[in-house]
Design a protein around this motif. Structure first.
Motif, PDB file in Angstrom:
ATOM      1  N   PHE A  85       0.824  -1.198   0.000  1.00 26.31           N
ATOM      2  CA  PHE A  85       0.000   0.000   0.000  1.00 26.31           C
ATOM      3  C   PHE A  85       0.865   1.258   0.000  1.00 26.31           C
ATOM      4  N   GLN A  86       0.271   2.316  -0.545  1.00 23.98           N
ATOM      5  CA  GLN A  86       0.995   3.588  -0.612  1.00 23.98           C
ATOM      6  C   GLN A  86       0.337   4.592   0.330  1.00 23.98           C
ATOM      7  N   PHE A  87       1.139   5.148   1.242  1.00 25.82           N
ATOM      8  CA  PHE A  87       0.689   6.193   2.153  1.00 25.82           C
ATOM      9  C   PHE A  87       1.504   7.452   1.874  1.00 25.82           C
ATOM     10  N   ASN A  88       0.920   8.608   2.197  1.00 25.64           N
ATOM     11  CA  ASN A  88       1.676   9.840   1.996  1.00 25.64           C
ATOM     12  C   ASN A  88       2.958   9.826   2.820  1.00 25.64           C
ATOM     13  N   THR A  89       2.847   9.400   4.059  1.00 27.97           N
ATOM     14  CA  THR A  89       4.011   9.168   4.910  1.00 27.97           C
ATOM     15  C   THR A  89       3.750   7.898   5.696  1.00 27.97           C
ATOM     16  N   GLU A  90       4.816   7.315   6.251  1.00 26.10           N
ATOM     17  CA  GLU A  90       4.651   6.087   7.028  1.00 26.10           C
ATOM     18  C   GLU A  90       3.738   6.317   8.219  1.00 26.10           C
ATOM     19  N   GLU A  91       3.749   7.561   8.758  1.00 22.48           N
ATOM     20  CA  GLU A  91       2.918   7.884   9.914  1.00 22.48           C
ATOM     21  C   GLU A  91       1.435   7.869   9.559  1.00 22.48           C
ATOM     22  N   ASP A  92       1.110   7.965   8.251  1.00 23.07           N
ATOM     23  CA  ASP A  92      -0.294   7.954   7.846  1.00 23.07           C
ATOM     24  C   ASP A  92      -0.913   6.566   7.961  1.00 23.07           C
ATOM     25  N   SER A  93      -0.110   5.547   8.134  1.00 26.60           N
ATOM     26  CA  SER A  93      -0.635   4.196   8.338  1.00 26.60           C
ATOM     27  C   SER A  93      -0.962   4.022   9.815  1.00 26.60           C
TER      28      SER A  93
ATOM     29  N   VAL B 183     -10.097   6.868  13.620  1.00 24.17           N
ATOM     30  CA  VAL B 183      -9.151   7.653  12.829  1.00 24.17           C
ATOM     31  C   VAL B 183      -9.433   7.423  11.340  1.00 24.17           C
ATOM     32  N   LYS B 184      -9.620   8.513  10.615  1.00 21.24           N
ATOM     33  CA  LYS B 184      -9.856   8.409   9.172  1.00 21.24           C
ATOM     34  C   LYS B 184      -8.517   8.297   8.456  1.00 21.24           C
ATOM     35  N   GLN B 185      -8.432   7.363   7.517  1.00 21.12           N
ATOM     36  CA  GLN B 185      -7.175   7.108   6.816  1.00 21.12           C
ATOM     37  C   GLN B 185      -7.437   7.017   5.319  1.00 21.12           C
ATOM     38  N   THR B 186      -6.676   7.782   4.531  1.00 22.10           N
ATOM     39  CA  THR B 186      -6.780   7.731   3.075  1.00 22.10           C
ATOM     40  C   THR B 186      -5.446   7.250   2.512  1.00 22.10           C
ATOM     41  N   TYR B 187      -5.488   6.241   1.645  1.00 19.12           N
ATOM     42  CA  TYR B 187      -4.275   5.640   1.103  1.00 19.12           C
ATOM     43  C   TYR B 187      -4.616   5.003  -0.247  1.00 19.12           C
TER      44      TYR B 187
ATOM     45  N   ARG C  22      -2.967  -0.871  -7.165  1.00 20.86           N
ATOM     46  CA  ARG C  22      -3.423  -0.450  -8.492  1.00 20.86           C
ATOM     47  C   ARG C  22      -3.591   1.063  -8.581  1.00 20.86           C
ATOM     48  N   GLY C  23      -3.302   1.754  -7.482  1.00 23.85           N
ATOM     49  CA  GLY C  23      -3.426   3.204  -7.466  1.00 23.85           C
ATOM     50  C   GLY C  23      -4.821   3.697  -7.136  1.00 23.85           C
ATOM     51  N   ASN C  24      -5.717   2.795  -6.705  1.00 23.74           N
ATOM     52  CA  ASN C  24      -7.077   3.195  -6.339  1.00 23.74           C
ATOM     53  C   ASN C  24      -7.083   3.811  -4.946  1.00 23.74           C
ATOM     54  N   GLU C  25      -7.744   4.969  -4.816  1.00 23.49           N
ATOM     55  CA  GLU C  25      -7.819   5.640  -3.520  1.00 23.49           C
ATOM     56  C   GLU C  25      -8.829   4.945  -2.622  1.00 23.49           C
ATOM     57  N   ILE C  26      -8.482   4.788  -1.358  1.00 18.65           N
ATOM     58  CA  ILE C  26      -9.339   4.124  -0.364  1.00 18.65           C
ATOM     59  C   ILE C  26      -9.385   5.005   0.875  1.00 18.65           C
ATOM     60  N   THR C  27     -10.563   5.165   1.448  1.00 15.15           N
ATOM     61  CA  THR C  27     -10.696   5.903   2.703  1.00 15.15           C
ATOM     62  C   THR C  27     -11.447   5.026   3.690  1.00 15.15           C
TER      63      THR C  27
END
Length: 470
Positions: A58-66, A81-85, A89-94
């Motif tokens: 998975f891709q997060f903006n920063t490691e702290e965002d996980s 806690v709301k998390q967007t990553y 496949r590059g699909n956004e998930i919230t």
């Protein structure tokens, strides 16, 4: 005594049947449990995730965002806690997450995350906030000179002076949102938010959360989201396709309108709502009531101001002006210099019934631009193939036996009309005949036709029936 392997197997089976996503990592960030619901939320296969490091998948903006990695690092639970990553496949998930560290004595073994999918909800909120800043339509945007259209415009302009609810009726593509935005931008609320929500675009549970909001709750794992009424505070809330709401939500909406307050889904406090409501419906509201799609009491509450938009087939004198407008618009958009349409295309446009109304005309012209090179006029071959096929009348002569007993459907060799148009014309004729018989007395005519005065008056406005015309 159940051994640890069987215990883990049983836990995984339980996790498969939970309605929340379950994701467990070890202290090094490698996934060891990943349930079916989490696969659905993240659109992943178990082999894509299991036994792999979280940051490799998975891709997060920063490691702290996980939230999982944050809990591994801090050893402290995080709740709601709301998390967007992004998935692989590059699909956004919230998601909305409750995340807990897992200890064995003093040793940190890993972390477990319990997730709720709020991707769709977040997208709708962002779209509404985007619309808030893009209210471009005013009454100057409404093109045409048809008398029914002009009557609708005048009614809409008068509605800008009040805060009463407005119900706009009209077929798909007739410009209902254009009118709604024009009312908002012509009113004293023009500097305040304009929020639009298509009631048919979301499932019942999600539209209820959007309409009435949710309050943060650890017990229900819900995040606090402002209602559409909150977002539109001081401005206008447009509820498109109001008859698509189920009866329970229509009843709740009616209560809000009557009490001018919004009760949160969690049944906490009421909040005064300084919001103007504009609703749209793409069918005859009387038919919607009769067929159980619209509550009668909600209709009465919404239709304090009632506006009917005529279909394009009833205002064909406006096609030329609309065509010029869209050609100018697409010339600017595509950096082209199309001068107009040929006489053949003009005749086709005038003879066509435009079931998709103004929106269909716009799409036909845009499609034509995409088929042109250096020509200056749009001709038959530039029109999209599906439009050419629908507009082609074919052989309408037939045999005498084909026509025997059905001459009333033909006029001068024309095709049989679509049933919907024929029924509207028949209904208009019969209402005119009844009105003439009763000297245009609405009460007597309505009684004779076994319908309410309001039903009859709606149809008189809808079909443009005027006393001095017959």
């Amino acid at each position: 005594m159940i051994d640890s392997e069987k215990r883990l197997f049983m836990f995984e089976k339980v996790a498969e049947h939970l309605d929340s996503g379950i994701h467990v990592i070890d202290s090094q960030g490698k996934t060891i449990i990943y349930n079916q619901k989490m696969m659905e939320i993240e659109n992943m296969e178990i082999d894509d995730v299991l036994d792999k490091n979280l940051l490799d998948v998975f891709q997060f903006n920063t490691e702290e965002d996980s939230t999982l990695l944050q809990v591994i690092k801090t050893k402290v639970p995080t709740l709601n806690v709301k998390q967007t990553y992004f998935n692989n496949r590059g699909n956004e998930i919230t998601t909305l997450n409750n995340t807990f560290p897992i200890f064995h004595g003093d040793q940190l073994l890993g972390a477990i995350e319990i997730a709720k999918d709020i991707t769709k909800l977040e997208k709708v909120i962002r779209d509404n906030l985007h619309k808030r800043n893009n209210n471009l339509y005013t009454f100057d945007s409404i093109l045409g000179s048809n008398s029914l259209l002009m009557e609708a415009v005048e009614t809409a302009k008068r509605a800008t002076r009040t805060v009463s609810p407005v119900l706009i009726s009209g077929e798909i593509g007739t410009g209902k949102e254009l009118f709604a935005q024009s009312i908002h931008n012509g009113s004293s609320r023009s500097s305040q938010p304009f929020i639009s929500q298509n009631c048919a675009a979301l499932p019942d549970e999600l539209i209820e959360s959007m309409l009435f909001g949710t309050k943060k709750s650890t017990f229900t794992e819900s995040v606090e989201h402002p209602s559409l009424f909150d977002q539109a505070e001081g401005g206008t809330l447009l509820l498109d396709e109001i008859s698509s709401l189920n009866m329970s939500l229509q009843a709740k909406l009616l209560q809000v309108l009557q009490e001018q307050s919004v009760q949160k889904s969690s049944n906490t406090t009421d909040k005064d709502s300084g919001v103007r409501i504009i609703a749209t419906i793409n069918e005859d509201p009387i038919d919607a009531i009769a067929n159980g799609r619209l509550r009668k009491d909600l209709y009465y509450r919404l239709s304090v101001v009632s506006i009917f938009l005529p279909p394009l087939r009833e205002r064909k004198q406006d096609i030329e002006e609309l065509t010029r407008f869209f050609i100018d618009q697409f010339n600017h958009l595509f950096a082209m210099n199309i001068k107009g349409i040929t006489s053949e295309v003009k005749e086709m446009f005038d003879n066509y019934d435009w079931p998709g109304n103004v929106r269909e005309l716009e799409h036909v012209l845009e499609a034509s631009f995409n088929l042109m090179e250096f020509e200056e006029l749009i001709d038959f071959n530039h029109l999209p193939i599906q439009f050419r096929q629908k507009s082609d009348g074919g052989d309408t002569q037939g045999t005498d036996s084909d026509r025997e007993g059905t001459d009333f459907l033909f006029q001068g060799g024309a095709d049989i009309k679509p049933l919907e148009i024929f029924m509207e014309e028949a209904e208009t004729y019969y209402i005119q005949k009844a009105l003439r018989h009763h000297d245009f007395n609405i009460t007597k005519t309505a009684k004779a036709l076994s319908m309410s005065r309001q039903n009859l008056q709606y149809r008189i406005r809808k079909y443009g029936i005027e006393r001095n015309k017959f």
